[in-house]
Design a protein around this motif. Sequence first.
Motif, PDB file in Angstrom:
ATOM      1  N   ILE A 304       0.811  -1.227   0.000  1.00 32.88           N
ATOM      2  CA  ILE A 304       0.000   0.000   0.000  1.00 32.88           C
ATOM      3  C   ILE A 304       0.840   1.271   0.000  1.00 32.88           C
ATOM      4  N   ASP A 305       1.837   1.367   0.864  1.00 31.27           N
ATOM      5  CA  ASP A 305       2.638   2.587   0.927  1.00 31.27           C
ATOM      6  C   ASP A 305       3.320   2.870  -0.404  1.00 31.27           C
ATOM      7  N   ASP A 306       3.875   1.831  -1.023  1.00 27.25           N
ATOM      8  CA  ASP A 306       4.541   2.007  -2.322  1.00 27.25           C
ATOM      9  C   ASP A 306       3.543   2.407  -3.399  1.00 27.25           C
ATOM     10  N   LEU A 307       2.364   1.823  -3.366  1.00 30.07           N
ATOM     11  CA  LEU A 307       1.357   2.144  -4.381  1.00 30.07           C
ATOM     12  C   LEU A 307       0.927   3.603  -4.285  1.00 30.07           C
ATOM     13  N   VAL A 308       0.729   4.089  -3.084  1.00 28.13           N
ATOM     14  CA  VAL A 308       0.340   5.493  -2.906  1.00 28.13           C
ATOM     15  C   VAL A 308       1.448   6.412  -3.420  1.00 28.13           C
ATOM     16  N   LYS A 309       2.687   6.072  -3.119  1.00 28.39           N
ATOM     17  CA  LYS A 309       3.816   6.872  -3.601  1.00 28.39           C
ATOM     18  C   LYS A 309       3.856   6.899  -5.124  1.00 28.39           C
ATOM     19  N   ILE A 310       3.643   5.752  -5.752  1.00 24.89           N
ATOM     20  CA  ILE A 310       3.658   5.689  -7.217  1.00 24.89           C
ATOM     21  C   ILE A 310       2.502   6.495  -7.801  1.00 24.89           C
ATOM     22  N   MET A 311       1.334   6.408  -7.174  1.00 26.96           N
ATOM     23  CA  MET A 311       0.174   7.151  -7.663  1.00 26.96           C
ATOM     24  C   MET A 311       0.410   8.657  -7.632  1.00 26.96           C
ATOM     25  N   LYS A 312       1.276   9.108  -6.732  1.00 25.61           N
ATOM     26  CA  LYS A 312       1.580  10.539  -6.665  1.00 25.61           C
ATOM     27  C   LYS A 312       2.332  11.017  -7.907  1.00 25.61           C
ATOM     28  N   TYR A 313       3.004  10.080  -8.599  1.00 25.79           N
ATOM     29  CA  TYR A 313       3.713  10.423  -9.832  1.00 25.79           C
ATOM     30  C   TYR A 313       2.815  10.318 -11.061  1.00 25.79           C
ATOM     31  N   ASP A 314       1.604   9.837 -10.885  1.00 25.09           N
ATOM     32  CA  ASP A 314       0.712   9.600 -12.026  1.00 25.09           C
ATOM     33  C   ASP A 314       0.400  10.894 -12.756  1.00 25.09           C
ATOM     34  N   LYS A 315       0.178  10.794 -14.059  1.00 22.62           N
ATOM     35  CA  LYS A 315      -0.133  11.970 -14.894  1.00 22.62           C
ATOM     36  C   LYS A 315      -1.391  12.681 -14.426  1.00 22.62           C
ATOM     37  N   LYS A 316      -2.277  11.953 -13.765  1.00 20.19           N
ATOM     38  CA  LYS A 316      -3.553  12.542 -13.345  1.00 20.19           C
ATOM     39  C   LYS A 316      -3.442  13.297 -12.020  1.00 20.19           C
ATOM     40  N   LEU A 343      -6.781   7.662   1.033  1.00 20.66           N
ATOM     41  CA  LEU A 343      -6.484   6.632   0.048  1.00 20.66           C
ATOM     42  C   LEU A 343      -5.907   5.388   0.723  1.00 20.66           C
ATOM     43  N   LYS A 344      -4.997   5.590   1.670  1.00 23.58           N
ATOM     44  CA  LYS A 344      -4.432   4.452   2.395  1.00 23.58           C
ATOM     45  C   LYS A 344      -5.514   3.708   3.175  1.00 23.58           C
ATOM     46  N   LYS A 345      -6.430   4.457   3.759  1.00 18.19           N
ATOM     47  CA  LYS A 345      -7.527   3.834   4.506  1.00 18.19           C
ATOM     48  C   LYS A 345      -8.386   2.974   3.590  1.00 18.19           C
ATOM     49  N   TYR A 346      -8.723   3.518   2.404  1.00 12.39           N
ATOM     50  CA  TYR A 346      -9.537   2.762   1.458  1.00 12.39           C
ATOM     51  C   TYR A 346      -8.798   1.537   0.920  1.00 12.39           C
ATOM     52  N   LEU A 347      -7.501   1.699   0.625  1.00 11.88           N
ATOM     53  CA  LEU A 347      -6.730   0.561   0.120  1.00 11.88           C
ATOM     54  C   LEU A 347      -6.646  -0.549   1.165  1.00 11.88           C
ATOM     55  N   THR A 348      -6.457  -0.173   2.409  1.00 10.63           N
ATOM     56  CA  THR A 348      -6.389  -1.173   3.480  1.00 10.63           C
ATOM     57  C   THR A 348      -7.710  -1.936   3.597  1.00 10.63           C
ATOM     58  N   ALA A 349      -8.813  -1.204   3.610  1.00  8.72           N
ATOM     59  CA  ALA A 349     -10.129  -1.847   3.695  1.00  8.72           C
ATOM     60  C   ALA A 349     -10.401  -2.709   2.467  1.00  8.72           C
TER      61      ALA A 349
END
Length: 359
Positions: A304-316, A343-349
């Motif tokens: 989850i932590d890595d995914l959130v970090k990667i999403m921060k680089y997303d074009k959107k 986002l982390k809360k939703y990903l965890t759930a």
Amino acid sequence: MNIIHVNSVIQSYDIIIGNKIRHLVGKYLPKSYSAILIITDSNVANLYVEDIVHGCNVQDVFVEVVSPGEQAKNINTYYNLQSKAIEYQLDRKSLIIALGGGVIGDLAGFVAATFMRGIDYVQIPTTILAHDSSVGGKVAINHESGKNLIGSFYPPVLVFYDTDMLKTLPEREIRSGYAELIKEAMLADSELLERLWNVSLPEVHMEETTYFLERGISIKADIVEQDERESGKRMFLNLGHTLGHALETKLGYGVITHGEAVAIGLLFALFVSNRELKADLPIHALKTWLIKNRYPLVLSLEMIDDLVKIMKYDKKTIYKQIQMVLLQGISAPVIHMIDDSKLKKYLTAFVMEEMKEGI
């Protein structure tokens, strides 16, 4: 044969869909060309490249074959193809043909967009997934920090779709393509979505697949015509892609297919929509369909932590805020900003409630 016309401020073009039409590509090219460079991968080259070469009706036709898979969309492959175009003495009256799936379309399209500041190219999709990526003129290569971060808006002069070439697709590629069809149905066509729920892959008949493809292409073309440069409605086409692209980057390009990653992203988008927007979306129906059709549901708490970090680089991502495409209902997409903690809360759930061990 069916022809769908796409109006574009940059360059309008036709999408020609038919069975066993690949031998006729030269007949439908919009103009004469000094030379043609076909870019394909080793899987497709062995099956169809000779048919396309013979159908071009041009004396100087060159072929460059790259490795299959998402890993080919890198700066080194891009540079090597530019060097080959120079070596073959392509000029501004030359044509590039992208013969393959979405990877080849993105890669070859970006080569065409930047060679001599832009030459014509034709998309000849060979996968179900490429019905989506070949339409709309988004071309790109990947960066290690994220998918499609280096690219351009550059429409083809023609999309030439021979559905006969789909008969050689492996099961994973069929799954990959149908995920984008599910996305398009969720964005614009509840009746199409209901029909897709009844599909069992890979036993689906080609006639039915062709119908789904034509409907999916029409949905995307309609959205693209309204917003070619993705400043508004076209962003809706990223439904499922915020998490999907992050998963591809985290796992390593090619570990799961683009469509398999988008499928997980769609499930998450419905999960968030139901909680954030109080929607009533068919998450159970989607999950059941994904499991029935052997989609890998590979998402763990440790990621989850890595995914959130990667999403921060997303074009959107805008002003470091992650934008997700959510649904208020089927055919009712919206853009929604979500901060990191939520986002982390939703990903965890989501992992705890909806993920199962990967297949």
